[in-house]
Design a protein around this motif. Structure first.
Motif, short mmCIF file in Angstrom:
data_model
loop_
_atom_site.label_atom_id
_atom_site.label_comp_id
_atom_site.label_asym_id
_atom_site.label_seq_id
_atom_site.Cartn_x
_atom_site.Cartn_y
_atom_site.Cartn_z
N ALA A 1 -88.94 19.77 55.18
CA ALA A 1 -87.87 20.47 55.90
C ALA A 1 -87.90 21.92 55.45
O ALA A 1 -88.21 22.20 54.29
N SER A 2 -87.61 22.84 56.36
CA SER A 2 -87.69 24.26 55.98
C SER A 2 -86.64 25.07 56.71
O SER A 2 -86.06 24.64 57.72
N GLY A 3 -86.44 26.29 56.21
CA GLY A 3 -85.63 27.27 56.92
C GLY A 3 -86.57 28.12 57.77
O GLY A 3 -87.68 28.44 57.34
N TYR B 1 -80.33 27.99 48.37
CA TYR B 1 -80.91 28.62 49.56
C TYR B 1 -80.95 30.12 49.29
O TYR B 1 -80.61 30.58 48.19
N GLU B 2 -81.36 30.92 50.31
CA GLU B 2 -81.73 32.30 50.00
C GLU B 2 -80.61 33.31 50.24
O GLU B 2 -79.74 33.10 51.08
N ILE C 1 -89.56 28.70 55.27
CA ILE C 1 -89.40 28.71 53.81
C ILE C 1 -88.88 27.37 53.33
O ILE C 1 -88.01 26.77 53.97
N GLY C 2 -89.42 26.91 52.21
CA GLY C 2 -88.98 25.63 51.68
C GLY C 2 -89.28 25.49 50.20
O GLY C 2 -89.84 26.40 49.57
N MET C 3 -88.92 24.32 49.67
CA MET C 3 -88.95 24.11 48.22
C MET C 3 -89.97 23.05 47.79
O MET C 3 -89.79 22.39 46.78
N THR D 1 -84.97 23.15 59.81
CA THR D 1 -83.66 22.50 59.81
C THR D 1 -82.52 23.50 59.91
O THR D 1 -81.37 23.13 60.10
N ASN D 2 -82.85 24.78 59.71
CA ASN D 2 -81.83 25.84 59.82
C ASN D 2 -82.53 27.16 60.05
O ASN D 2 -83.69 27.33 59.64
N CYS E 1 -83.05 30.91 59.27
CA CYS E 1 -82.87 31.73 58.08
C CYS E 1 -83.12 33.18 58.47
O CYS E 1 -84.17 33.73 58.20
N VAL F 1 -79.27 19.96 56.63
CA VAL F 1 -80.73 19.91 56.60
C VAL F 1 -81.22 18.48 56.86
O VAL F 1 -82.11 18.25 57.68
N1 HPA Z 1 -84.54 27.51 52.42
C1 HPA Z 1 -85.31 26.83 51.56
N2 HPA Z 1 -85.59 25.54 51.71
C2 HPA Z 1 -85.10 24.91 52.79
C3 HPA Z 1 -84.31 25.57 53.73
C4 HPA Z 1 -84.01 26.95 53.53
O1 HPA Z 1 -83.32 27.59 54.31
N3 HPA Z 1 -84.00 24.67 54.70
C5 HPA Z 1 -84.58 23.49 54.34
N4 HPA Z 1 -85.26 23.64 53.18
#
Ligand code: HPA
Length: 286
Positions: A115-117, A194-195, A211-213, A236-237, A239, A252
Motif C-alpha cells: 500500500a502506498s501514498g 506519514y509525511e 511512497i511507502g514503508m 491508498t491515499n 499524498c 489505508v
Molecule cells: N506514506 C507512506 N506510506 C504509506 C502511505 C503514505 O502516505 N500510504 C500507505 N502507505
C-alpha cells in the motif's frame, strides 16, 4: 548484522521442504489488505510465524505473517501473507528472511505488493501502480555487512531490479482485463509516521510517484540474488503537498481491501502467463 546467515535460511528451507515436497516457481509477498489472495490457492502447507526459526512475530495491522505453500492452477507458488516492516523494530535480516527463504526454495520470480501514498498528482486513491524503479530513502540497506557470496555479489548492479519483461506482461494482462494500471517510481521510507508537507514536496521533486514503508529491502535482496521482481502498489491515499488530508492506518487498510479484488485478478493473470511460458519452454526443450 543485516543479513540472515546462509545457515539460518537453509534451516528454514529444510523445515518447509520437510512438509512440502515441491519446488515453488514464483514467490508472492502480500502487503496491507491484500492477504485475500490465498483464497485463490490450492493450499498444500502453511507455516505460522512460530513454525519457522528466526521469523519475527508480525504486528502490523492486517498482516498475518504466515507462509503459505500451494498451487494456482498447476503452478507451485509460495506466498507470504503479510510481511515484516522496519517500523515494527525488526532488523533487516528478519524483514528480508522470507524472500531469502523463497529464493532458497527455488523461486524464479518474486512478486511484491504494498500500500502506498500517491505523490504523482495523476494518481488517485484506489489506483494500482506497477513499479518501474525505486528510491531508497530508508537510510538502511539489507546488504550492509559481510557479504556471503552464496547470496550474491558484494556490489550488485541493481539498475534493472524491476523486470521490464514482467512489467510488460502485467500491463498486457491489465489491458486485456480492462483494468487500469499506472507505472511509477516507489520512494521507500521507514515510517511509521506519514509525511510532512515539506517531505511530500521533496519526494515528488526527487522523482517519486508513490511512497511507502516496505518493499525496497525485499527488492534489494532479490536483486542481489539476480531474482527478477514484479511489484504492485495500491495507492491508498493521495499524498499531495497542497491538498493532502490527514491519513489513518484504518483508511489505508480499507482502500487496500477494496483494491484487493483487482490486484488479485492481475496476479492471477501474471501467474497464468508464467505457467504458459514455462510449459512452452518445456515443450521446446523436449
Ligand atoms: N506514506 C507512506 N506510506 C504509506 C502511505 C503514505 O502516505 N500510504 C500507505 N502507505
Amino acid at each position: 548484522m543485516n543479513s540472515p546467515s546462509f545457515d539460518q535460511v537453509a534451516a528454514c528451507a529444510d523445515i518447509v521442504r520437510s512438509k512440502w515436497d515441491c519446488v515453488p516457481r514464483v514467490g508472492v509477498v502480500l502487503g496491507t489488505g491484500l492477504g485475500g489472495f490465498v483464497d485463490e490457492m490450492q493450499i498444500e502447507a502453511t507455516f505460522e510465524r512460530g513454525d519457522l526459526p528466526h521469523f519475527p512475530p508480525a504486528t502490523a495491522m492486517s498482516h498475518r505473517g504466515r507462509l503459505v505453500c500451494g498451487r494456482v492452477g498447476s503452478l507451485p507458488i509460495v506466498v507470504m501473507e503479510g510481511r515484516f516492516h522496519v517500523y515494527e523494530g525488526h532488523p533487516l535480516d528478519q524483514v528480508t528472511l522470507p524472500v531469502r527463504l523463497m529464493r532458497a526454495l527455488g523461486i524464479e520470480l518474486l512478486i511484491l505488493s504494498n500500500a502506498s501514498g500517491g505523490l504523482n498528482p495523476e494518481f488517485h486513491t484506489g489506483d494500482i501502480v506497477v513499479l518501474t524503479d525505486h528510491i531508497n530513502l530508508m537510510g538502511l540497506n539489507p546488504l550492509i555487512g559481510p557479504n556471503d557470496d552464496r547470496f550474491g555479489p558484494r556490489f550488485p548492479d541493481i539498475s534493472e531490479t524491476y523486470s521490464p519483461h514482467w512489467r510488460e506482461t502485467a500491463l498486457n494482462v491489465a489491458s486485456r482485463a480492462g483494468l487500469s494500471l499506472q507505472q511509477g517510481v516507489y520512494v521507500a521510507v521507514t515510517g511509521p509516521n506519514y509525511e510532512t508537507k515539506a517531505e511530500i514536496r521533496f519526494f515528488r521533486m526527487a522523482g517519486g510517484d508513490v511512497i511507502g514503508m516496505s518493499t525496497v529491502p525485499e527488492a534489494l535482496v532479490a536483486a542481489h540474488a539476480g531474482l527478477p521482481v514484479l511489484a504492485f502498489s495500491v495507492v491508498t491515499n493521495e499524498c499531495l503537498a497542497a491538498t493532502t488530508v490527514p491519513v489513518t492506518g484504518e483508511d489505508v487498510v480499507a482502500v487496500a481491501n477494496e483494491a484487493g479484488t483487482r490486484l488479485r485478478h492481475l496476479l492471477l493473470g501474471v501467474l497464468a502467463e508464467f505457467e504458459r511460458a514455462a510449459i512452452a519452454r518445456t515443450k521446446a526443450d523436449s
